[in-house]
Design an enzyme around this catalytic site. Structure first.
Site, PDB file in Angstrom:
ATOM      1  N   LYS A 170       4.689 -11.362   2.802  1.00  0.00           N
ATOM      2  CA  LYS A 170       3.252 -11.570   2.590  1.00  0.00           C
ATOM      3  C   LYS A 170       2.997 -11.588   1.097  1.00  0.00           C
ATOM      4  O   LYS A 170       3.640 -10.834   0.349  1.00  0.00           O
ATOM      5  CB  LYS A 170       2.441 -10.460   3.260  1.00  0.00           C
ATOM      6  N   GLU A 213      -0.372 -12.258  -1.969  1.00  0.00           N
ATOM      7  CA  GLU A 213      -1.826 -12.232  -2.138  1.00  0.00           C
ATOM      8  C   GLU A 213      -2.318 -13.415  -2.971  1.00  0.00           C
ATOM      9  O   GLU A 213      -1.670 -13.793  -3.950  1.00  0.00           O
ATOM     10  CB  GLU A 213      -2.245 -10.927  -2.839  1.00  0.00           C
ATOM     11  N   GLU A 223      -9.133  -9.471   4.011  1.00  0.00           N
ATOM     12  CA  GLU A 223      -9.479  -8.065   3.785  1.00  0.00           C
ATOM     13  C   GLU A 223     -10.858  -7.939   3.153  1.00  0.00           C
ATOM     14  O   GLU A 223     -11.145  -8.563   2.117  1.00  0.00           O
ATOM     15  CB  GLU A 223      -8.405  -7.414   2.878  1.00  0.00           C
ATOM     16  N   SER A 245       0.842  -1.206   0.000  1.00  0.00           N
ATOM     17  CA  SER A 245       0.000   0.000   0.000  1.00  0.00           C
ATOM     18  C   SER A 245       0.874   1.252   0.000  1.00  0.00           C
ATOM     19  O   SER A 245       0.408   2.334  -0.347  1.00  0.00           O
ATOM     20  CB  SER A 245      -0.937   0.021   1.215  1.00  0.00           C
TER      21      SER A 245
HETATM   22  O1  KIV Z   1      -0.364  -3.344   1.664  1.00  0.00           O
HETATM   23  C1  KIV Z   1      -0.964  -3.294   2.749  1.00  0.00           C
HETATM   24  O2  KIV Z   1      -0.871  -2.323   3.511  1.00  0.00           O
HETATM   25  C2  KIV Z   1      -1.781  -4.447   3.105  1.00  0.00           C
HETATM   26  C3  KIV Z   1      -2.734  -4.303   4.260  1.00  0.00           C
HETATM   27  C4  KIV Z   1      -3.911  -3.505   3.875  1.00  0.00           C
HETATM   28  C5  KIV Z   1      -3.138  -5.625   4.802  1.00  0.00           C
HETATM   29  O3  KIV Z   1      -1.719  -5.448   2.468  1.00  0.00           O
END
Ligand code: KIV
Length: 285
Positions: free
Chosen positions: A116, A118, A185, A43
């Site tokens: 992380k 997706e 989310e 993000s």
């Molecule tokens: O990129 C991000 O900040 C995220 C969160 C919204 C979980 O993936």
């Protein structure tokens, strides 16, 4: 904090607070606020790099921002929050070896101890399996997945029984492949709650109701620094307007012989305001 510690949190019923950070300044705030996990989320592409979506951010940029986050942490290493970095779009979708190389680079060059990614399609589950077997802890992310914005938009996901069952199966597959936790989310709260009970790993929600093992928020949204916040992330304060007002006061005072509008903060790095006028600081050059 290590990735495996999150499981003990879930087992002990201790909620897990995850906040995003993107540089040394935001990391110091989030660490001092007591978050267990710092997410260097992609993000940041939108929040601090000004892109319209998360797609343009590169692996190199994610590494650079994660390094800055590491420099902002103040606690001794053993009591620092866990740092997790998002693998950006196309760094893990083009083959298992490329995914290992990208995630490995993050762990080699930064203080992140996990990545992380997706999605829960079979190809993504295979990536998770390969990363975990390579010694790289992985946090999953299902529901609204911003890297798929052109396919899914920013709408709430899993609104009907068929897509809820699809998401449930993807969550179980990600757990079986070795994810140590899962972000959900913008999905219905009942779905998040039932997955929290069904999965062994912690479910971390954002726009997924309160019945989760933890919550994650984009820090700039919580502080009201972004121009608009998603409906599921109301701000705690109007940081943007407060900052603009304070800065405008300062700008308007430049050149005028009037006292500063705000009392400077005291604390480490900020000496208490002088009671008598200080001698002028030495010039830097
Ligand atoms: O990129 C991000 O900040 C995220 C969160 C919204 C979980 O993936």
């Amino acid at each position: 904090m290590r990735p495996g510690d999150l499981l003990s949190h879930k087992q002990a019923g201790r909620p897990i607070a995850v906040l995003t950070a993107w540089d040394a300044l935001s990391a110091a705030l989030v660490e001092e606020a007591g978050a267990e996990v710092i997410l260097v989320g992609d993000s940041l592409a939108m929040v601090v790099l000004g892109h319209a979506t998360t797609l343009p951010v590169s692996l190199e940029e994610m590494i650079l921002h994660t390094q800055a986050v590491g420099r902002g942490l103040r606690r001794p290493p053993a009591s620092q929050p866990l740092v997790v970095t998002d693998l950006p779009f196309l760094s893990y979708q083009c083959g298992l070896d490329d995914a290992v190389a990208a995630a490995g680079q993050v762990l080699k060059a930064t203080p992140a101890a996990a990545v992380k990614l997706e999605g829960g399609e079979p190809e993504t589950v295979a990536v998770v399996d390969r990363l975990v077997r390579s010694g790289i802890p992985v946090m999953g992310h299902l529901g609204l997945t911003p890297q798929s914005v052109h396919r899914l938009g920013y709408r709430r996901q899993a609104n009907d029984p068929i897509s809820q069952e699809r998401l449930r199966r993807a969550a179980l597959d990600l757990e079986a492949a070795g994810c140590f936790s899962l972000v959900l989310e913008h999905v219905p709260a009942e779905l998040a709650g039932s997955l929290r009970r069904e999965l062994t790993i912690p479910v971390i929600g954002i726009g997924a109701g309160d019945d989760c093992d933890g919550q994650v928020r984009v820090t700039a949204d919580l502080l009201g620094l972004t121009e608009r916040q998603p409906p599921f992330c109301p701000p705690l304060l109007n940081g943007r307007q407060l900052s603009i007002t304070a800065l405008r006061g300062w700008v308007e005072g430049v050149g005028q012989a009037k006292p500063p509008a705000l009392t400077p903060p005291a604390g480490p790095g900020h000496p208490a305001p002088p009671t008598t006028p200080a001698a002028p600081a030495a010039p830097h050059c």
